[in-house]
Every structure is written in C-alpha cells, then in structure tokens.
Enzyme design. Structure first.
Site, PDB file in Angstrom:
ATOM      1  N   PHE B 146      12.823  -0.654  -3.937  1.00 18.62           N
ATOM      2  CA  PHE B 146      11.630  -1.094  -4.652  1.00 18.62           C
ATOM      3  C   PHE B 146      10.939   0.110  -5.247  1.00 18.62           C
ATOM      4  CE2 PHE B 146       8.794  -4.534  -5.555  1.00 18.62           C
ATOM      5  CZ  PHE B 146       9.572  -5.651  -5.307  1.00 18.62           C
ATOM      6  N   GLN B 270      -4.839  -3.460 -10.261  1.00 17.44           N
ATOM      7  CA  GLN B 270      -3.483  -3.211 -10.754  1.00 17.44           C
ATOM      8  C   GLN B 270      -3.092  -4.245 -11.810  1.00 17.44           C
ATOM      9  OE1 GLN B 270       0.249  -3.715  -8.187  1.00 17.44           O
ATOM     10  NE2 GLN B 270       0.180  -1.507  -8.552  1.00 17.44           N
ATOM     11  N   HIS B 272       0.069  -5.587 -13.891  1.00 19.98           N
ATOM     12  CA  HIS B 272       1.530  -5.570 -13.924  1.00 19.98           C
ATOM     13  C   HIS B 272       1.938  -5.778 -15.384  1.00 19.98           C
ATOM     14  CE1 HIS B 272       5.635  -6.559 -13.011  1.00 19.98           C
ATOM     15  NE2 HIS B 272       5.436  -6.313 -11.735  1.00 19.98           N
ATOM     16  N   LEU B 282       4.138 -13.834 -13.173  1.00 21.85           N
ATOM     17  CA  LEU B 282       4.826 -12.555 -13.081  1.00 21.85           C
ATOM     18  C   LEU B 282       6.320 -12.638 -13.406  1.00 21.85           C
ATOM     19  CD1 LEU B 282       3.462  -9.936 -12.128  1.00 21.85           C
ATOM     20  CD2 LEU B 282       4.748 -10.211 -10.009  1.00 21.85           C
ATOM     21  N   GLU B 285       9.716  -6.580 -12.209  1.00 17.41           N
ATOM     22  CA  GLU B 285      10.090  -5.305 -12.792  1.00 17.41           C
ATOM     23  C   GLU B 285      11.612  -5.157 -12.907  1.00 17.41           C
ATOM     24  OE1 GLU B 285       7.052  -1.843 -11.826  1.00 17.41           O
ATOM     25  OE2 GLU B 285       8.695  -1.922 -10.408  1.00 17.41           O
ATOM     26  N   ARG B 316       4.303   1.598 -14.300  1.00 20.61           N
ATOM     27  CA  ARG B 316       3.593   0.382 -14.670  1.00 20.61           C
ATOM     28  C   ARG B 316       2.344   0.629 -15.492  1.00 20.61           C
ATOM     29  NH1 ARG B 316       3.295  -3.440  -9.225  1.00 20.61           N
ATOM     30  NH2 ARG B 316       5.512  -3.907  -9.140  1.00 20.61           N
ATOM     31  N   HIS B 383      -3.206  -8.188 -11.443  1.00 17.83           N
ATOM     32  CA  HIS B 383      -2.302  -8.511 -10.355  1.00 17.83           C
ATOM     33  C   HIS B 383      -2.917  -8.314  -8.972  1.00 17.83           C
ATOM     34  CE1 HIS B 383       1.506  -9.240  -8.516  1.00 17.83           C
ATOM     35  NE2 HIS B 383       1.643  -8.013  -8.066  1.00 17.83           N
ATOM     36  N   ARG B 424      -1.457   0.373  -5.828  1.00 14.97           N
ATOM     37  CA  ARG B 424      -0.668  -0.102  -4.705  1.00 14.97           C
ATOM     38  C   ARG B 424       0.821  -0.051  -5.025  1.00 14.97           C
ATOM     39  NH1 ARG B 424       1.798  -5.019  -3.534  1.00 14.97           N
ATOM     40  NH2 ARG B 424       0.910  -6.066  -5.339  1.00 14.97           N
TER      41      ARG B 424
HETATM   42  C1  LIG Z   1       2.550 -13.179  -8.065  1.00  7.79           C
HETATM   43  C2  LIG Z   1       2.311 -12.194  -6.964  1.00  7.79           C
HETATM   44  C3  LIG Z   1       3.393 -11.517  -6.415  1.00  7.79           C
HETATM   45  C4  LIG Z   1       3.194 -10.597  -5.399  1.00  7.79           C
HETATM   46  N1  LIG Z   1       4.285  -9.969  -4.854  1.00  7.79           N
HETATM   47  C5  LIG Z   1       4.124  -9.099  -3.825  1.00  7.79           C
HETATM   48  C6  LIG Z   1       5.244  -8.487  -3.207  1.00  7.79           C
HETATM   49  O1  LIG Z   1       6.382  -8.733  -3.581  1.00  7.79           O
HETATM   50  N2  LIG Z   1       5.030  -7.645  -2.189  1.00  7.79           N
HETATM   51  C7  LIG Z   1       3.779  -7.389  -1.732  1.00  7.79           C
HETATM   52  O2  LIG Z   1       3.652  -6.634  -0.774  1.00  7.79           O
HETATM   53  N3  LIG Z   1       2.697  -7.950  -2.286  1.00  7.79           N
HETATM   54  C8  LIG Z   1       2.826  -8.800  -3.325  1.00  7.79           C
HETATM   55  N4  LIG Z   1       1.719  -9.400  -3.890  1.00  7.79           N
HETATM   56  C9  LIG Z   1       0.403  -9.162  -3.317  1.00  7.79           C
HETATM   57  C10 LIG Z   1       0.178  -9.971  -2.044  1.00  7.79           C
HETATM   58  O3  LIG Z   1       0.892 -11.165  -2.132  1.00  7.79           O
HETATM   59  C11 LIG Z   1      -1.287 -10.373  -1.819  1.00  7.79           C
HETATM   60  O4  LIG Z   1      -2.083  -9.275  -1.989  1.00  7.79           O
HETATM   61  C12 LIG Z   1      -1.499 -10.869  -0.392  1.00  7.79           C
HETATM   62  O5  LIG Z   1      -0.656 -11.945  -0.157  1.00  7.79           O
HETATM   63  C13 LIG Z   1      -2.927 -11.288  -0.124  1.00  7.79           C
HETATM   64  O6  LIG Z   1      -3.010 -11.951   1.128  1.00  7.79           O
HETATM   65  P1  LIG Z   1      -4.379 -12.373   1.759  1.00  7.79           P
HETATM   66  O7  LIG Z   1      -4.078 -12.977   3.064  1.00  7.79           O
HETATM   67  O8  LIG Z   1      -5.294 -11.232   1.719  1.00  7.79           O
HETATM   68  O9  LIG Z   1      -4.980 -13.453   0.756  1.00  7.79           O
HETATM   69  P2  LIG Z   1      -4.476 -14.878   0.250  1.00  7.79           P
HETATM   70  O10 LIG Z   1      -3.097 -15.163   0.657  1.00  7.79           O
HETATM   71  O11 LIG Z   1      -4.824 -14.959  -1.166  1.00  7.79           O
HETATM   72  O12 LIG Z   1      -5.375 -15.881   1.064  1.00  7.79           O
HETATM   73  C14 LIG Z   1      -6.741 -16.048   0.847  1.00  7.79           C
HETATM   74  C15 LIG Z   1      -7.241 -17.077   1.812  1.00  7.79           C
HETATM   75  O13 LIG Z   1      -8.644 -17.071   1.806  1.00  7.79           O
HETATM   76  C16 LIG Z   1      -9.136 -18.364   1.725  1.00  7.79           C
HETATM   77  N5  LIG Z   1     -10.435 -18.328   1.089  1.00  7.79           N
HETATM   78  C17 LIG Z   1     -10.777 -17.733  -0.069  1.00  7.79           C
HETATM   79  N6  LIG Z   1     -12.069 -17.925  -0.320  1.00  7.79           N
HETATM   80  C18 LIG Z   1     -12.566 -18.659   0.697  1.00  7.79           C
HETATM   81  C19 LIG Z   1     -13.840 -19.193   1.003  1.00  7.79           C
HETATM   82  N7  LIG Z   1     -14.877 -19.025   0.204  1.00  7.79           N
HETATM   83  N8  LIG Z   1     -13.966 -19.904   2.133  1.00  7.79           N
HETATM   84  C20 LIG Z   1     -12.917 -20.121   2.951  1.00  7.79           C
HETATM   85  N9  LIG Z   1     -11.715 -19.633   2.707  1.00  7.79           N
HETATM   86  C21 LIG Z   1     -11.535 -18.908   1.597  1.00  7.79           C
HETATM   87  C22 LIG Z   1      -8.103 -19.119   0.966  1.00  7.79           C
HETATM   88  O14 LIG Z   1      -8.139 -20.480   1.306  1.00  7.79           O
HETATM   89  C23 LIG Z   1      -6.826 -18.478   1.448  1.00  7.79           C
HETATM   90  O15 LIG Z   1      -6.379 -19.129   2.610  1.00  7.79           O
HETATM   91  C24 LIG Z   1       1.888 -10.315  -4.936  1.00  7.79           C
HETATM   92  C25 LIG Z   1       0.813 -10.984  -5.471  1.00  7.79           C
HETATM   93  C26 LIG Z   1       1.003 -11.916  -6.489  1.00  7.79           C
HETATM   94  C27 LIG Z   1      -0.185 -12.598  -7.077  1.00  7.79           C
END
Ligand SMILES: Cc1cc2nc3c(=O)[nH]c(=O)nc-3n(C[C@H](O)[C@H](O)[C@H](O)COP(=O)(O)OP(=O)(O)OC[C@H]3O[C@@H](n4cnc5c(N)ncnc54)[C@H](O)[C@@H]3O)c2cc1C
Ligand code: HEM
Ligand code: SF4
Ligand code: F3S
Ligand code: FES
Lengths: 150, 617, 112, 268
Positions: B146, B270, B272, B282, B285, B316, B383, B424
């Site tokens: 990666f 970030q 992308h 997305l 890459e 990027r 992103h 990141r």
């Molecule tokens: C398309 C895409 C591809 C990616 N690919 C990669 C990858 O290959 N490798 C990598 O390491 N990272 C990747 N990332 C980044 C990574 O996926 C995210 O940064 C990470 O999953 C975020 O996880 P989280 O648990 O912080 O938030 P999320 O999974 O977004 O969860 C947020 C949670 O908060 C809750 N919430 C939000 N607001 C409230 C509220 N007001 N009240 C109650 N609940 C609330 C939601 O219900 C949800 O359950 C990618 C991101 C995207 C968008």
C-alpha cells in the site's frame, strides 16, 4: 398497513425437544414421493388417457380388468398413498402460510381427515374389489367374468 | 424531581445548582433518563471496538444515529496495516517511521509508536473474533502493498496491509457488530446525540451526561455516565465532492466544539485524487498503479507538464492540486468543464475485470461509463479528516494542550491523537479505530470503576429541547438543502486541495451569510416520528460550525504541508509551523468576524526518534 | 417466483381433483352401473377440457417438481434455475403438444 | 406537469443528451403515522440526469419539494444497506438504481419493502429482521485461544466467501413470499449469515446453528422461489446458501473441505 406478530415466539431448537422433525422429514418425503409419483402418475395417465381412445375407453370393465392384475393393484395403492400424503402435506404447507389461528386448525383438520378418510376408503376399495360382482350384467364387467363365459 | 444532589460530598451548601435524582429508565417531564457507567457515542469501527472492551466489564450503552452496520467504516476497501511479517520481513518500527513521514512529520511520534506496535494485536484480535482475512498458501493472514508503507525506512515497498478482498472495512464493521451481538452490547439505534452536559464540579466543567434525540419518536433522552466516549466519525459532508456518507456531518466533533473544548489540526483534510466526478465515490489508487493515465479535455496527459518524471504516480496531494488547476484554467472535460478523465482504455478488458473489478463496476453503475472503452470522469474527493477532538494516547480528551477532561474520551476519525499528522497513510485509519477504539474502551472502564457519577443538572435536556423545538417551529423561507448545497459548493471551490488567503476569506464570508440565513430556515416536517427534515437541519448546523473551523485554521497556517496546500505559501515551513493548531470557540458564532469567536493556539509536536526531513519518495 | 406460484396453484388444484377422483373411483366397489354413470360425465366436452387442464397442471407440477429436486440436490442446480425453468416450460409444451390434439379430437368425436 | 415527451427524447439520444435533464414522475407510497390511517400514493415530478440514482430523485423531492418525505440512507453507493425499497415492484437499493436503467417514459413507483411493519413513508421497523439475525448466533464460536491467527486454508476461506458480503439490507427477506405470509420465517438474510459461520472452518457452533435452522420456521420453509437471490444487491447467491444449509442439515454436518495446507513445519 402491515402488522405482523413478533417473530417466532421464544425459540426452542429441535434438539431441545428431540421430537421427530416433521419439517425435515416432510421436506424429504415431498421429494422422494415426487420422484415416485412421476412414474406412477404418468404411467397411470398414459394407460388410462392415452392408450386406446382416451377417457372414452374407461368404464367399469376397464377398471376391473386392470385391477384383476396384482401389478396394477399395487401400483394404484402406492399411488393413492403417496399422492394423498404428498398432497396433504403440501396443503398443510399452503394452509400454514396463509391461514392463522382457529381457521388454520380447522383447515388442517379438514385436510388431515380427508386424506386419512380417502386413504382408508381407497385402500378398502382396492383390496376388497371384486371384478365380477354378483348380478352385474355381462356387458358391464370384464370379459373374463363368469357371466360372460356362459 | 428532587433538588437533592446525589453526590454525598456536596450536602453542605444549598446554593449549588439544582441536580436531578432519577432511576435508570425514569421519564420526567417527557424526558427519558438513563444511567450507565460507560456511554459510547457512535457505533462505527471505533465505537464498537470500544464497546467490545467496555461491554463485558461495565454497564455500557452505545448511542448511534445509524444502525451500527450502516456506519461508514463499512465503505473502506484497501486494508489495515500491521507489521505481521507474514509474507516478508517487516517490523513495527519501520511502520512507525512510515506513519511519521507520511504525516509530513506533524505526527505525534509516541502515538505513532503505539499505533504501529499495537497494530499486530489489533489484527490478531480481529482474526480471533472471526474476521475472514484473505489467506496465504500457509493459511496465515495475507498481506499486500500500500502507498507509503516501506521496508527499512523507505528502501522498498513492503507488504503490510492485511485485507479481506476489497471489503476490509465491511468485514471489520461486520465482525465488530457480530461480537457486540455476542456480548449483548446495549445499543440505542437511531438515537442522535446532540449535546454533552457539563456540570461544574469544584469550579471545573465535568461531563455528566449525553443528550440524545430518538429518531423514531422524537423523544429526548439523557444518558448519565461516568465515562463518555465519542466515536462519531468524520465530517466529509462539509464538501460537495466526498467519499464520505451523507450521514458524516461531524456531529460529535461539533458537540465538543460548542462546549468550548478545542479542536486540533482541523485544516488538514485529505483529498483523494480519483473520486468519480460529481459523486466522489472512490476509485482506488491501484488504477494508476496499473498504468491508468489522467487526461484533460483535449486529451493531453497533463501530469507530464507538472511532474515530468513520475507523472501520474506523483503523491496524492500533488495530483489532486494539478487536477484542480487544469479545471480552473478551463481545460476540464465535460459539458461544464468541471472534471478530468482517468483513461484506462489501454489497459484492456482483462486487467480491468480481474485486477480492478470494483472501480469498473462503480464506473459502469454510477456514471454509465465503461472504463474498458471510455475514460472515466474523475475529480479529487474529500476523503478523511486528519484533525478532530484532541486526545492523548489514552484516548482522553484534552481541554487544552495537556489538561485531561476526566471521563471524556474520543477515538476514531472524530479524534486527533495525532497519528496521522498532516496526511494519513492508506490503511492507517482502520488501524487507528481498532487500536485507539480499544484503548478508549479500556481506559473508560478503568476510570468508571473508581469514579462517581457527576450529578446531572435539572435542566440537562433544555438545550436540546430548545434546539429541537425552535427548529421544528421554524417557518422561515430558506431550504436546508439549498443552504447545505451552497456551503458544500463554496467549500469545494475555495477550501479544497487548493487554498489561498483570498479563497479562504471568501468562503469565511459565505459561511457567515449562510449562518444568518440558517436562522430563517424552513422545516416542513412538523411531526415527531422519523423527522429527518429536522435532523438534517441540526446536522447542517454542525457542518457550518466545522467548515468555519477548518477554514479559519487553514487561513492561519501559512505553509503547505501534507493535506493542506496553500498556493500563496507553497512550501513547508518547519520554523514557524512545526506544531499542531488548536482552535477554540470563544464567542458568539454569529459575529461577523470569525476572529471574534474563534481563537487559535499551538501545541507542540511530540518527537521521539525521527527528526523532520524533506518528504520525498 | 412465478414457477413457485404455478407450482402451488397446480398442487392445490391436483389435490382437490384427487379428492374427487378417489371418491368416484370408489364407486366401482358399489355398483358397476353407478361407476359407469359417473365416469360417463367425464366424457362430456366440458370435462374433457377439464381433463386437459388436469393433465396440463400435473404436467407442470411434475416437471417443475423435478426442477425443484434438481435445485435441491444438484450442486450447481441453483445457478441454473432459470435455464431449468425454461426447460420445464419447453418439456411441458412438448407434453401438451402430444396430448392436447388427441384429447381435442376425442372431445370433438364425443360431441358429434 | 408530466413531461413524458422530454423523457422519451433524451433517453433515445443518450449518452450525448445525458447532460440535458429530463422530467421523471415518481409515485411514492406515503404514510405519516401521525396523520394517515392508510398509506396513499403521491406523485412528484423531478428533473433528473441520466446518471442520477433513484436516491438522488428522492433527495430532490425532500430537499426541494417536500421536506416531510422520509427515508433512510447513508453511504449512497451500495455498501451500507440503508435504503432497500421497492422500486417498480422490485426490491433494490435506491442508491444503486440508476434512473436511466428504469423505463423513464413511465412513472417510477417507489414504496417501502414489504413484510416488515411500516413506520413512515419508506421507513420500516427493522427490529424483527435483526431479531432473526441475532437468533442464528451470528458470531464466531471458538473455544481455543490462539496466540496469533487461527490457520485457515485458502480453500476453506473460499467456501463461505459469498455470504460474507451481506450488508443486512433486508432486500432478500422482504422479497420472500414465504416471509410475507406471516413474518415468522427466519428469512434468507438470517440463513445467509448463519451460512457464513456454519461453513467457517474456525467455527465450533455449526451444530447449534444447523439445529436452529432445522426448525419449523427454518430452512424447510424456503420454497426456492429465488426472489431473494434476484433482490440481493451484493450479488450473493442466497438460494444456494440456503440449499447448502439444507444439505448440511441432511448430512448432519457442514462437510467442510479438508485443510489443504502446504504446511511446512515451523519448529525451526
Ligand atoms: C470510501 C472510503 C474508503 C476508505 N478506505 C480505507 C482503507 O482502505 N483503509 C483505512 O485504513 N481507512 C480507510 N478509510 C477511512 C476509514 O474507513 C474511516 O476513517 C474509519 O472507518 C472511521 O471510523 P469511525 O469508527 O471513526 O467512524 P464511522 O465508521 O464513520 O462511524 C461513525 C459512527 O458515529 C455515529 N454517529 C455519528 N454522529 C452521531 C450522533 N450525532 N449521535 C449518535 N451517533 C452518531 C454513526 O452512527 C456511526 O455509527 C476509508 C474511508 C472512506 C470514506
Ligand atoms: C407428479 C409428480 C409430482 C411431483 C414430482 C411433485 C413434486 C413436488 C415437490 C418437489 C413439492 C415440494 C415443493 C417445495 O418444497 O417447494 C411439491 C409440493 C406440492 N405438491 Fe407435488 N408433486 C407431484 C404430484 C403431486 C400431486 C399428485 C399432488 C396432489 C395431490 C401434489 C400436490 C402438491 C402440493 C399441494 C404441494 C405444496 C405446494 C407448495 O407448498 O407450494 N403434487 N410437489
Ligand atoms: S443477503 Fe443480500 S439482500 Fe439479503 S440482507 Fe444480505 S446483502 Fe441484503
Ligand atoms: S425468496 Fe424465499 S422462498 Fe426461499 S429462495 Fe428465497 S428464501
Ligand atoms: S445508501 Fe448505503 S446502501 Fe444505499
């Protein structure tokens, strides 16, 4: 608006009760009987409707003639049992899907009763069948009957 | 309702503010009250990882505005980094270095060490919980290359990303949810957290409860807790073109911001380079890795002009900037000249179908463009938020550069530890949510074991009640959709990959006007049940707040570093800016001049082993 | 979906026919005259058409039943379920093409 | 206004004309529990581009015409499972259904998925669905505590790959005519998720799950109607998964492939 019951009120897995699993055996039975029925029913239909002049050929003499042979007797008894149980179990499935509460019980009892009734009736008819009932006119009974050999 | 404080120590003085005494589950004046040792806000990867630690050890509740499996962690594809060395030599120290360098040295190196070191257990934890990783021929977890992950401090690419097909995030989210089901974690689904209650204890603000709005009924719930963990994810929806979900509106970060607590490094977002034009979905890459080429309207391979040697495989941030420049100078493709083209046609159907099946499907489904025969319209897509709620390595939230807010934790994309610095590395975020989600859960339980409940004031719910009722009764003329669209479009135009003082000033102005118009908003849905009209309005409020902090912090950082590219200050300036931005809300957000209500401070970067060097690969 | 709807409808229809059929056949046990009287009603054109429908129903139910059994027990059956369905339809048409002309001729013969 | 002619013109000239918006009529089944006794259909005309999704059309209605329209959505690209709905009589994800793939000369009918209690407009109560899911014990059951990862061969991993793709969108279960009848059937989604563990070589709970599904409301209720397979937006072979489970119950065990590892002793 759709209203539905709570899903599967407290679940008791089959192991907990260890009864005969009717659903599974029913499922297997439908398939096993289905295969046999294909042979039995198509044989039956072929002989009755297709050979000769179709349904026109059927009369008491025809039936009696068939049942004089144990082969056809066994065939028809098997068909009777398999088809009625198959159909009855199929009807049970259909009723379980669409009827609820009292209506379901009533319908299931009706189906069970008719299946059992008809199996008993049909089996009796077949086993006690006399191809040459006393007093029947010769033109109605098979040619091998004593009436006709006179 | 009682006026007595449940805290025995404060019996002496009757002048204390009035506190509420209630049983868990009580309903007082139409507000529901709950009491749990640990309350987790958010059920994405970070929230559920925390819940798996906290659930069995303490009375835990998880509040989430989405069903857990709808969280955006499920959208991640690539993989999760860990130096398992299953396929080739690797170690966590190299991983630390890559993380620090990838973040353009704005990474707190103590945190990066923890990230890289605990990555290994994080992966084994997931595997043991049931995650179906892809396997090597020996039956071990397979790993792949990666961007930015190297062996021996940049010598060669290394296979460090553990993956499950191109659905790693999906598998992580499902596996964590499955284990929450196994442990019987107590979820409050479709509850929107809208406020955190701070109670003054001995002159200090202490978090005592979370106030949430129940989508199904429109009722308000107060969750008292000893420990509160925020895991609410990112806020990509401040931009129009983003890979983020509609629901990523930064509520958690916004709640913290409104309490006057600081936000760290908000200018670093970030972008992308290859998101589907207009949609932001997305495209990995890997497409360019396979040889795809970026072209402008006239078919020119424009990267040749900007980066003559590495062309389309430049970093990027550089590519994103060049793409935007092409469009700005009128060489964009399409009827509105607003995108460039990713040309994969020379790769042939077989490469596309076998090596890039996903992007092929996305392009076909969403743009009706078959990459086998036509180039795919792409533009940079917002992103990932590197910044967020500042925490230390125990996931404790900070109220300034080093003071901990007792009982308050944050993890995941909403938090800033900071392991990502200004940029990141791919696969480090899924790692972040697992490592720091777990830490948050454990430290929150540890704290809850000894701490007392902080009393909840009688009027705990009044802020949210006011917010909700005011908006519900609002009969203005402005449509939420229109305001949000304008915000997002202006952010895309002025605060995206390409920023200048002028553009940032312009969008600051926009945000101020939008804030004014927001007061006159029209809510058509006056009902209580599933009133998403109302909640979109509340979410827009958070977006406006966060967009302003992003812009204000960006304006203040007069250098270019990682995800933050200032055209008027194109180089990195370690002498002045080798430090984290800390932004505070200090006044009425409606004041015309942002500097009247936002103040900025700096926080030093933790450096252990690696002195800043020029970042080149 | 439609294969299942047809399977169910034909199954139920056959069941009801079978009820009647067992009853009428049982008449053979009572008197040959009675049996023949009932069986003669089968020979009217209307019931002739009914018989055609019965054969069509049994034909479909049986063929589709075999299809279901193949789906259940043949490891790639599910993957080819649509193809199997079209084969069922094709065989069914062949079956009817064999039976229907004769039956119709018989019906017409009965009428004249 | 129903500008059907416009729609026909632009559709015939695609993709060049795809930059011209055209008018599409949506006919949405509305229900507001606070006001309506029964759901009713309501028309909306929206201006759409060929590349727009049904979700975009719904957003346009909500954001520009009628803010009271309620539906769930999040990721907008078919990975979160929020927005399964009945579009022209078929269960689909609104975010994965392009306007141009529907017949835009006719109105588009949109309603909530069937068989689950309707809450408001396109929103149903998913709790019965998740209850079935939870009932099949959807988590790895394993007693050993390995130091590192459990070993699993590539072939063993492949057996259950298809069913790991499920996003719990309920498109399958709510398209199943057996589920529609009384909502008691476990439903294809629960079976798919049971399959995911029954055929995982690391799992020790297969027997329990097979027992649960060998029940009155279990796999035997499936009548192989294939609606689920056709509805699944992830392309999971749902009916095949159900068949696999039936076969495993008949066999009495999952019948996993033997580990085919090319293991070299790691003692040294
Ligand atoms: C398309 C895409 C591809 C990616 N690919 C990669 C990858 O290959 N490798 C990598 O390491 N990272 C990747 N990332 C980044 C990574 O996926 C995210 O940064 C990470 O999953 C975020 O996880 P989280 O648990 O912080 O938030 P999320 O999974 O977004 O969860 C947020 C949670 O908060 C809750 N919430 C939000 N607001 C409230 C509220 N007001 N009240 C109650 N609940 C609330 C939601 O219900 C949800 O359950 C990618 C991101 C995207 C968008
Ligand atoms: C000719 C050979 C036959 C074959 C191969 C056959 C096959 C089958 C099979 C495999 C099923 C199970 C379907 C499922 O589980 O989804 C079935 C169901 C059924 N069969 Fe038959 N069958 C035959 C004859 C009959 C007859 C003679 C009757 C009437 C008495 C009958 C009535 C039914 C009924 C009512 C059902 C239930 C339908 C449902 O649940 O949807 N079948 N058949
Ligand atoms: S099996 Fe397919 S249709 Fe069913 S819930 Fe899973 S993803 Fe949705
Ligand atoms: S739709 Fe239902 S009947 Fe079986 S094949 Fe699918 S579960
Ligand atoms: S919005 Fe996520 S699947 Fe459609």
């Amino acid at each position: 608006m759709t209203t539905i019951d709570a899903p599967r009120s407290p679940h008791t897995p089959a192991t907990a009760t260890r009864k005969v699993n009717w659903e599974k055996w029913g499922w297997i039975y439908m398939r096993a009987s289905g295969i046999l029925l294909v042979v039995l029913i198509f044989g039956h239909l072929f002989v009755n409707l297709f050979l000769g002049t179709g349904v026109r050929a059927i009369d008491f003499a025809f039936v009696a003639g068939k049942w004089a042979s144990p082969f056809w007797k066994v065939w028809d008894v098997a068909m009777l049992w398999l088809a009625l149980i198959h159909g009855g179990n199929g009807m049970r499935t259909v009723i379980n899907d669409y009827a609820h509460g009292r209506g379901r019980t009533v319908l299931l009892v009706l189906v069970a009763a008719s299946v059992i009734g008809l199996i008993v009736l049909g089996t009796l008819v077949l086993t006690t069948f006399d191809p040459c009932p006393a007093g029947a006119p010769g033109n109605l009974v098979p040619s091998f009957c004593p009436v006709n050999s006179k | 309702m009682s006026t007595e404080s449940p805290s025995k120590k404060s019996t002496a003085k009757a002048v204390e503010p009035e506190y509420l005494e209630f049983e868990d589950g009580a309903v007082i004046d139409g507000v529901h009250y709950h009491r749990h040792d640990v309350v987790i806000v958010g059920a994405g990867g970070a929230g559920m990882r925390a819940a798996i630690e906290a659930g069995p050890k303490a009375n835990t509740a998880v509040i989430t505005k989405l069903y857990p499996t709808r969280s955006h962690t499920g959208a991640a594809q690539g993989g999760m980094a860990a130096a398992l060395a299953n396929v080739e030599e690797d170690n966590w120290e190299w991983h630390t270095f890559d993380t620090v360098k990838g973040g353009d040295y704005l990474v707190d190196q103590d945190a990066a060490e923890i990230l890289a070191k605990e990555a290994i257990d994080a992966i084994y934890d997931l595997e043991n919980m049931g995650l179906p990783f892809n396997r090597t021929p020996e039956g071990k977890i397979d790993q792949r290359r990666f961007g930015g992950h190297t062996r021996d401090h940049g010598k060669a690419p290394v296979r460090r990303a553990c993956y499950a097909a191109d659905r790693t995030g999906h598998m992580i989210l499902q596996t964590l949810f499955q284990n929450c089901v196994k442990l019987g974690v107590n979820f409050f689904n479709e509850y929107y957290a809208l406020d955190i209650v701070m109670t003054k204890v001995k002159g200090k603000d202490r978090p005592s409860a979370v106030v949430a709005y129940e989508l199904a009924t429109g009722e308000i719930h107060v969750f008292q807790a000893k420990s509160i963990i925020f895991a609410t994810g990112g806020f990509g929806k401040i931009y129009k073109t983003t890979s983020n979900a509609h629901t990523l509106t930064g509520d958690g970060v916004g709640i913290i911001w409104r309490k006057g607590l600081p936000l760290e490094d908000m200018e670093f977002f970030q972008f992308h380079p290859t998101g589907l034009a207009g949609l932001g979905i997305l495209l990995t890459e890997g497409a360019r890795g396979e040889g795809a080429i970026l072209r402008n309207a006239s078919g020119e391979r424009f990267m040749e002009r900007y980066a003559p040697t590495i062309k389309d495989l430049a970093p990027r941030d550089i590519i994103s900037r060049c793409m935007v420049q092409e469009v700005a100078e009128g060489r964009g493709a399409g009827p509105l000249k607003d995108y460039v083209l990713l040309d994969c046609t020379h790769l042939g159907a077989e490469v596309l179908e076998t090596k890039l099946p996903d992007i092929t499907e996305f392009a076909r489904t969403y743009l009706g463009v078959d990459p086998v025969v036509e180039p795919v319209p792409v533009m940079p897509t917002a992103h990932y938020a590197m910044g967020g709620i500042p925490t230390n390595i125990k996931a404790e939230v900070l109220s300034d550069n080093d003071t901990v807010v007792p009982g308050l934790y944050a993890a995941g994309e909403c938090a800033c530890v900071s392991v990502h610095g200004s940029n990141r590395l791919g696969t480090n975020s899924l790692l972040d949510i697992n490592v720091f989600g777990k830490r948050a859960g454990n430290y929150a339980v540890e704290y809850a074991k000894t701490a007392e409940f902080v009393p909840v004031p009688v009027n705990a719910a009044s802020f949210v009640q006011g917010l909700v009722e005011e908006l519900r009764d609002s009969n203005g003329t402005e449509r939420i959709g229109a305001l949000r669209k304008e915000l997002q479009e202006q952010m895309d135009l002025n605060a995206q990959v390409f920023r200048t003082d002028e553009s940032l000033a312009k969008v600051t102005e926009t945000i101020h006007t939008l804030r004014g118009r927001y007061k006159n908003v029209s809510i058509q849905d006056k009902g209580r049940r599933f009133n998403t009209d109302l909640l979109e309005a509340i979410e827009l409020g958070f977006l406006l707040d966060l967009a302003e902090v992003v812009v204000y912090s960006a304006r203040n950082r007069q250098e270019s570093r990682g995800g933050h590219q200032r055209d008027d200050y194109p180089t990195r300036d370690d002498a002045h800016y080798m430090k984290h931005t800390m932004a505070y809300l200090t006044g009425d957000p409606h004041s015309a001049d942002a500097s009247d209500h936002i103040s900025l401070d700096w926080k030093p970067v933790v450096i252990t082993n690696y002195q800043p060097m020029e970042r080149k690969y | 979906m439609w294969s299942w709807v047809l399977h169910r409808i034909t199954g139920v229809a056959i069941f009801f026919f079978l009820l009647v059929h067992v009853l009428d056949t049982s008449l053979v046990r009572i008197t040959p005259e009675g049996y023949n009287a009932v069986i003669n009603t089968y020979k009217t054109p209307i019931l002739g058409l009914g018989e055609l429908a019965l054969v069509a129903a049994i034909g479909f139910h049986a063929l589709n039943g075999i299809r279901i059994i193949l789906i259940d027990f043949w490891s790639v059956g599910t993957r080819h379920q649509k193809l199997l369905f079209w084969i069922v339809i094709a065989l069914w048409i062949v079956l009817l093409a064999g039976f229907a002309p004769r039956q119709i001729i018989n019906i017409i013969a009965e009428m004249s | 206004m129903s500008d059907v002619a416009v729609a026909r013109d632009s559709s015939s000239a695609m993709p060049e004309a795809s930059i011209e918006p055209f008018t599409v009529t949506l006919i949405i089944r509305r229900f507001d529990p606070e006001v309506d006794a029964e759901p009713h259909w309501q028309d909306f005309d929206v201006k759409m581009y060929a590349t727009d999704r049904v979700l975009d059309a719904l957003h346009q209605v909500k954001w520009e015409q009628d803010g009271t329209l309620s539906f769930r959505r999040s990721c907008a690209h078919g990975v979160c499972g929020s927005d399964a709905m009945r579009i022209n009589g078929r269960n689909r994800l609104a975010c994965k259904t392009l306007i141009k793939d529907l017949d835009i000369t006719k109105p588009i009918y949109i309603e909530a998925i069937k068989g689950l209690p309707l809450e408001k407009d396109l929103i149903v109560d998913m709790e019965p669905f998740f209850e079935s899911y939870r009932a099949i014990q959807p988590f790895l059951i394993a007693s050993d505590k390995p130091e590192k990862e459990r070993i699993q061969s590539v072939a063993q991993r492949a057996v259950f790959d298809d069913t790991t793709k499920c996003i719990l969108c309920a498109a399958c279960t709510s398209s199943c005519p057996v589920f529609w009848t009384d909502g008691q059937y476990f439903g294809p989604a629960a079976i798919v998720n049971a399959h995911r563990f029954i055929f995982d070589s690391r799992d020790e709970g297969s027997q329990v799950r097979l027992d649960i599904l060998n029940d009155k409301e279990g796999v035997w209720r499936c009548r192989t109607t294939f609606n689920c397979t056709e509805a699944c937006p992830r392309g999971i072979e749902v009916t095949k998964a159900i068949s696999d489970v039936k076969a495993a119950i008949l066999r009495g065990n999952p019948g996993l492939p033997p580990s085919d590892l090319t293991l070299t002793p790691v003692s040294a």
